[in-house]
Design a protein around this motif. Structure first.
Motif, PDB file in Angstrom:
ATOM      1  N   LEU A  37      -2.830 -13.565  -2.843  1.00 39.96           N
ATOM      2  CA  LEU A  37      -1.177 -13.038  -2.809  1.00 39.96           C
ATOM      3  C   LEU A  37      -1.222 -11.647  -3.313  1.00 39.96           C
ATOM      4  O   LEU A  37       0.098 -11.156  -1.824  1.00 39.96           O
ATOM      5  CB  LEU A  37      -0.190 -13.723  -4.651  1.00 39.96           C
ATOM      6  CG  LEU A  37       0.034 -14.703  -4.764  1.00 39.96           C
ATOM      7  CD1 LEU A  37       0.611 -15.078  -6.246  1.00 39.96           C
ATOM      8  CD2 LEU A  37       1.037 -14.918  -4.052  1.00 39.96           C
ATOM      9  N   ALA A  79      -1.328 -11.212   0.999  1.00 40.03           N
ATOM     10  CA  ALA A  79      -0.638 -11.936   2.134  1.00 40.03           C
ATOM     11  C   ALA A  79      -0.136 -11.103   1.852  1.00 40.03           C
ATOM     12  O   ALA A  79       0.854 -10.824   3.260  1.00 40.03           O
ATOM     13  CB  ALA A  79      -0.249 -13.445   0.912  1.00 40.03           C
ATOM     14  N   LEU A  80       0.920 -10.307   0.698  1.00 37.53           N
ATOM     15  CA  LEU A  80       1.928  -9.565   0.622  1.00 37.53           C
ATOM     16  C   LEU A  80       1.652  -8.120   0.939  1.00 37.53           C
ATOM     17  O   LEU A  80       2.599  -6.969   1.398  1.00 37.53           O
ATOM     18  CB  LEU A  80       2.469  -9.421  -0.821  1.00 37.53           C
ATOM     19  CG  LEU A  80       2.910 -10.898  -1.068  1.00 37.53           C
ATOM     20  CD1 LEU A  80       3.338 -11.071  -2.252  1.00 37.53           C
ATOM     21  CD2 LEU A  80       4.186 -11.081  -0.389  1.00 37.53           C
ATOM     22  N   GLY A 134       1.936  -8.779  -4.926  1.00 39.46           N
ATOM     23  CA  GLY A 134       1.353  -9.710  -5.473  1.00 39.46           C
ATOM     24  C   GLY A 134       1.756 -10.338  -7.188  1.00 39.46           C
ATOM     25  O   GLY A 134       1.570 -11.370  -7.334  1.00 39.46           O
ATOM     26  N   ASP A 185       5.089 -11.987  -7.040  1.00 38.66           N
ATOM     27  CA  ASP A 185       5.000 -12.861  -6.851  1.00 38.66           C
ATOM     28  C   ASP A 185       3.991 -13.976  -8.193  1.00 38.66           C
ATOM     29  O   ASP A 185       5.133 -15.647  -8.074  1.00 38.66           O
ATOM     30  CB  ASP A 185       4.390 -13.412  -5.472  1.00 38.66           C
ATOM     31  CG  ASP A 185       5.036 -13.651  -4.641  1.00 38.66           C
ATOM     32  OD1 ASP A 185       6.316 -14.009  -4.874  1.00 38.66           O
ATOM     33  OD2 ASP A 185       4.535 -14.151  -3.441  1.00 38.66           O
ATOM     34  N   SER A 220       2.837 -20.612  -2.868  1.00 36.13           N
ATOM     35  CA  SER A 220       3.008 -19.246  -2.408  1.00 36.13           C
ATOM     36  C   SER A 220       3.021 -18.338  -1.294  1.00 36.13           C
ATOM     37  O   SER A 220       2.823 -17.851  -0.397  1.00 36.13           O
ATOM     38  CB  SER A 220       3.185 -18.729  -3.012  1.00 36.13           C
ATOM     39  OG  SER A 220       3.685 -18.015  -3.464  1.00 36.13           O
ATOM     40  N   VAL A 221       1.282 -18.179  -1.507  1.00 37.55           N
ATOM     41  CA  VAL A 221       0.380 -17.412  -0.614  1.00 37.55           C
ATOM     42  C   VAL A 221       0.664 -18.780   1.023  1.00 37.55           C
ATOM     43  O   VAL A 221       0.286 -17.454   1.839  1.00 37.55           O
ATOM     44  CB  VAL A 221      -1.072 -17.379  -0.722  1.00 37.55           C
ATOM     45  CG1 VAL A 221      -2.298 -17.244   0.173  1.00 37.55           C
ATOM     46  CG2 VAL A 221      -1.306 -17.099  -2.390  1.00 37.55           C
ATOM     47  N   ARG A 225       3.378 -17.180   2.897  1.00 33.28           N
ATOM     48  CA  ARG A 225       3.870 -15.862   2.598  1.00 33.28           C
ATOM     49  C   ARG A 225       3.411 -15.649   3.870  1.00 33.28           C
ATOM     50  O   ARG A 225       3.861 -14.441   4.561  1.00 33.28           O
ATOM     51  CB  ARG A 225       3.441 -15.120   1.209  1.00 33.28           C
ATOM     52  CG  ARG A 225       4.348 -15.028  -0.080  1.00 33.28           C
ATOM     53  CD  ARG A 225       5.464 -14.209   0.575  1.00 33.28           C
ATOM     54  NE  ARG A 225       6.228 -13.857  -0.502  1.00 33.28           N
ATOM     55  CZ  ARG A 225       6.926 -13.054  -1.027  1.00 33.28           C
ATOM     56  NH1 ARG A 225       8.174 -12.491   0.268  1.00 33.28           N
ATOM     57  NH2 ARG A 225       7.875 -13.531  -2.388  1.00 33.28           N
ATOM     58  N   GLN A 231       5.278 -15.459   6.134  1.00 32.44           N
ATOM     59  CA  GLN A 231       7.169 -15.083   6.371  1.00 32.44           C
ATOM     60  C   GLN A 231       7.454 -15.686   5.702  1.00 32.44           C
ATOM     61  O   GLN A 231       8.911 -15.081   6.096  1.00 32.44           O
ATOM     62  CB  GLN A 231       6.968 -14.176   7.887  1.00 32.44           C
ATOM     63  CG  GLN A 231       6.414 -13.284   8.504  1.00 32.44           C
ATOM     64  CD  GLN A 231       5.116 -12.400   7.641  1.00 32.44           C
ATOM     65  OE1 GLN A 231       6.617 -11.639   7.632  1.00 32.44           O
ATOM     66  NE2 GLN A 231       3.902 -12.235   7.908  1.00 32.44           N
ATOM     67  N   ASN A 268      10.237 -16.073   2.428  1.00 28.30           N
ATOM     68  CA  ASN A 268      10.344 -16.264   0.791  1.00 28.30           C
ATOM     69  C   ASN A 268      10.094 -17.098  -0.381  1.00 28.30           C
ATOM     70  O   ASN A 268      11.244 -17.702  -0.074  1.00 28.30           O
ATOM     71  CB  ASN A 268      10.649 -14.574   0.393  1.00 28.30           C
ATOM     72  CG  ASN A 268      10.825 -14.283  -0.473  1.00 28.30           C
ATOM     73  OD1 ASN A 268      10.338 -15.064  -1.810  1.00 28.30           O
ATOM     74  ND2 ASN A 268      11.530 -13.288  -1.243  1.00 28.30           N
TER      75      ASN A 268
END
Length: 166
Positions: A61, A64-65, A71, A74, A96-97, A100, A103, A105
């Motif tokens: 996370l 990815a962010l 992270g 999230d 979620s990853v 993300r 792009q 949310n």
């Protein structure tokens, strides 16, 4: 030639049985102690395994962010989502990853009713008996024009959602 059989003194055999009988409680306690040690080892092993999994998910996370604090935030949202759904935290984090990276949310409201993207995907996955990570993967693939996963797993085609086409 005749075989010689050694004679056993019956009093010694009885004494051996008495010793075993007197120590049955100790043998049982030893077995219980060994079982408890094994169970403790399994719990410890499970604990460390879950710590490694959590750390891996947080790293994914954060990457990815591109932010450690985002992270962690999230991950907390993923844990809260998993707590109120049948999906395990690992699947929710994986979804979620994936979102993300494309792009999206996952915890942003996408409907007028107030449902976020993760809830919509969770409902879709739950209705079809699939995991939420597969639903996120299917959405990502559909966004790049590859609808096969969406059609094969969720019976959703590009014609059904004209706003996502292209």
């Amino acid at each position: 030639m005749a075989k010689v059989v050694p004679q056993v003194d019956p009093s010694k055999a009885v004494r051996g049985l008495e010793i075993i009988a007197a120590n049955v409680g100790n043998i049982r306690n030893l077995a219980l102690l060994a079982g408890t040690a094994f169970a403790g080892w399994k719990v410890t092993d499970s604990f460390f395994s879950s710590m490694v999994t959590t750390e891996r998910q947080l790293i994914q996370l954060k990457t990815a962010l591109q932010s450690a604090s985002a992270g962690v935030a999230d991950y907390k949202k993923a844990m809260m989502f998993a707590a109120r759904t049948p999906f395990p935290v690992e699947q929710v984090t994986q979804a979620s990853v994936m979102l993300r990276v494309f792009q999206f949310n996952p915890f942003e409201q996408v409907e007028k009713g107030g449902r976020d993207l993760m809830t919509v995907l969770g409902d879709m996955a739950g209705a079809m008996g699939r995991d939420i990570a597969l639903a996120a993967h299917a959405l990502n693939r559909a966004m790049v024009g590859e609808w096969e996963i969406m059609q094969n797993n969720f019976q959703i085609s590009a014609k059904m959602i004209p706003t996502l086409k292209g």
